[in-house]
Design a protein around this motif. Structure first.
Motif, PDB file in Angstrom:
ATOM      1  N   MET A   1       0.832  -1.197   0.000  1.00  0.00           N
ATOM      2  CA  MET A   1       0.000   0.000   0.000  1.00  0.00           C
ATOM      3  C   MET A   1       0.875   1.260   0.000  1.00  0.00           C
ATOM      4  N   ILE A  57      -5.899   0.246   6.514  1.00  0.00           N
ATOM      5  CA  ILE A  57      -5.563  -0.286   5.187  1.00  0.00           C
ATOM      6  C   ILE A  57      -4.182  -0.915   5.186  1.00  0.00           C
ATOM      7  N   ASN A  62      -9.478  -4.434   5.670  1.00  0.00           N
ATOM      8  CA  ASN A  62     -10.203  -3.783   4.572  1.00  0.00           C
ATOM      9  C   ASN A  62     -11.663  -3.497   4.909  1.00  0.00           C
ATOM     10  N   HIS A  65     -11.773  -0.394   6.930  1.00  0.00           N
ATOM     11  CA  HIS A  65     -11.457   0.731   6.063  1.00  0.00           C
ATOM     12  C   HIS A  65     -12.675   1.128   5.224  1.00  0.00           C
ATOM     13  N   ARG A 131     -10.966   6.845  -6.369  1.00  0.00           N
ATOM     14  CA  ARG A 131     -10.859   5.833  -5.313  1.00  0.00           C
ATOM     15  C   ARG A 131     -10.401   4.472  -5.833  1.00  0.00           C
ATOM     16  N   ARG A 132     -10.489   4.232  -7.137  1.00  0.00           N
ATOM     17  CA  ARG A 132     -10.016   2.959  -7.692  1.00  0.00           C
ATOM     18  C   ARG A 132      -8.518   3.008  -8.009  1.00  0.00           C
ATOM     19  N   ASN A 133      -7.936   4.189  -7.942  1.00  0.00           N
ATOM     20  CA  ASN A 133      -6.482   4.342  -8.080  1.00  0.00           C
ATOM     21  C   ASN A 133      -5.928   4.561  -6.666  1.00  0.00           C
ATOM     22  N   ILE A 134      -5.336   3.527  -6.101  1.00  0.00           N
ATOM     23  CA  ILE A 134      -4.976   3.563  -4.686  1.00  0.00           C
ATOM     24  C   ILE A 134      -4.045   4.721  -4.352  1.00  0.00           C
ATOM     25  N   LYS A 135      -3.040   4.962  -5.205  1.00  0.00           N
ATOM     26  CA  LYS A 135      -2.085   6.028  -4.909  1.00  0.00           C
ATOM     27  C   LYS A 135      -2.732   7.409  -4.950  1.00  0.00           C
ATOM     28  N   HIS A 137      -6.013   8.077  -4.633  1.00  0.00           N
ATOM     29  CA  HIS A 137      -7.012   8.157  -3.555  1.00  0.00           C
ATOM     30  C   HIS A 137      -6.335   8.470  -2.227  1.00  0.00           C
ATOM     31  N   ALA A 138      -5.279   7.706  -1.908  1.00  0.00           N
ATOM     32  CA  ALA A 138      -4.568   7.922  -0.649  1.00  0.00           C
ATOM     33  C   ALA A 138      -3.936   9.311  -0.613  1.00  0.00           C
TER      34      ALA A 138
END
Length: 274
Positions: A1, A57, A62, A65, A131-135, A137-138
């Motif tokens: 992550m 996360i 999950n 989260h 939100r589907r792109n983890i980097k 979104h975070a």
């Protein structure tokens, strides 16, 4: 992550917030305006929420989260309501000509909070949209504390680290010096994160842009006398209307951000087999 140390950054911001407002809020002896309580509770809850989200996360919890993420749909509009409550308080004090200090800096504080509110709306919208792109979104979620950082750190600078204020404007404007310096430090940190990973650096570039806009506009606001009339006009709008508008803006951003991040219907459909 991504951003495995993100929760340390959020915890640091939380500690700075407590330290910055320790004397003026947490241990203050006199009565406090309701707006302070609303803003303090919602802002601190937002930081605690981000802390739990980052830890959950990275510990592979999950389900927690996801549940906490859904809770943000209610928390975020309340956060925006808290921002508007502080804008309303500054405006009402300005209208009442409460003190020379508020007459000189009231519009500056108001515009600073408006920029912060706009930053939060933009960052959270993009966090939901991506939100589907983890980097991404975070990044957008972790960029939100950067908008909060200036307020408590500028207070710490004023009382504990006055040597950091190399501008030294003198008088009430010293407060704006500390805000500008705090925002510049945050912007430098955000830009460092951007250059580490420019492919996924949009959140940090956006955060840097907002805090530097806040630094410049807030510092020059006392010289922008054209802001006085609209700020006074705003103060005469019933608080119930502006508070509702702030909450509705939070609800709208949450809804449209979620919709923007949803997969197209065609992608969700299960292909039929013959």
């Amino acid at each position: 992550m991504p951003y495995k140390y993100g929760h340390y950054f959020v915890a640091f911001t939380l500690a700075i917030t407590v330290g910055g407002f320790w004397a003026s809020y947490f241990t203050a002896s006199g009565p406090m305006p309701l707006a302070f309580h609303v803003h303090a509770v919602t802002a601190m809850t937002w930081l605690a929420f981000l802390l739990v989200q980052s830890v959950s996360i990275h510990s592979r919890r999950n389900a927690l989260h996801k549940t906490m993420g859904q809770a943000s749909f209610a928390l975020f509009p309340l956060l925006m309501l808290g921002f508007v409550a502080i804008i309303n308080l500054s405006a009402s004090r300005y209208l009442a000509q409460e003190s020379p200090f508020i007459m000189e800096l009231g519009p500056a504080f108001g515009i600073a909070m408006v920029i912060a509110l706009a930053a939060y709306l933009t960052l959270f919208y993009n966090a939901l949209k991506h939100r589907r792109n983890i980097k991404l979104h975070a990044g957008y979620m972790l960029a939100t504390p950067m908008i909060l950082f200036e307020s408590p750190f500028s207070r710490l600078m004023e009382h504990l680290f006055p040597w950091m204020n190399f501008i030294q404007s003198g008088g009430p404007r010293n407060v704006l010096d500390t805000i500008a310096i705090s925002d510049t430090l945050v912007s430098a940190f955000a830009l460092a994160l951007y250059f580490r990973d420019r492919k996924h650096g949009a959140p940090w570039l956006m955060a840097a842009g907002f805090v530097m806009l806040q630094a410049v506009v807030t510092w020059f606001a006392p010289d922008m006398t054209f802001l006085n009339a609209p700020f006074k006009a705003y103060a005469q709008i019933p608080g119930s209307i502006t508070l509702a508008a702030g909450a509705l803006a939070g609800i709208a951003v949450t809804y449209f951000g979620w919709v923007a991040g949803s997969r197209p219907a065609a992608a969700r459909a299960v292909p039929e087999t013959g």
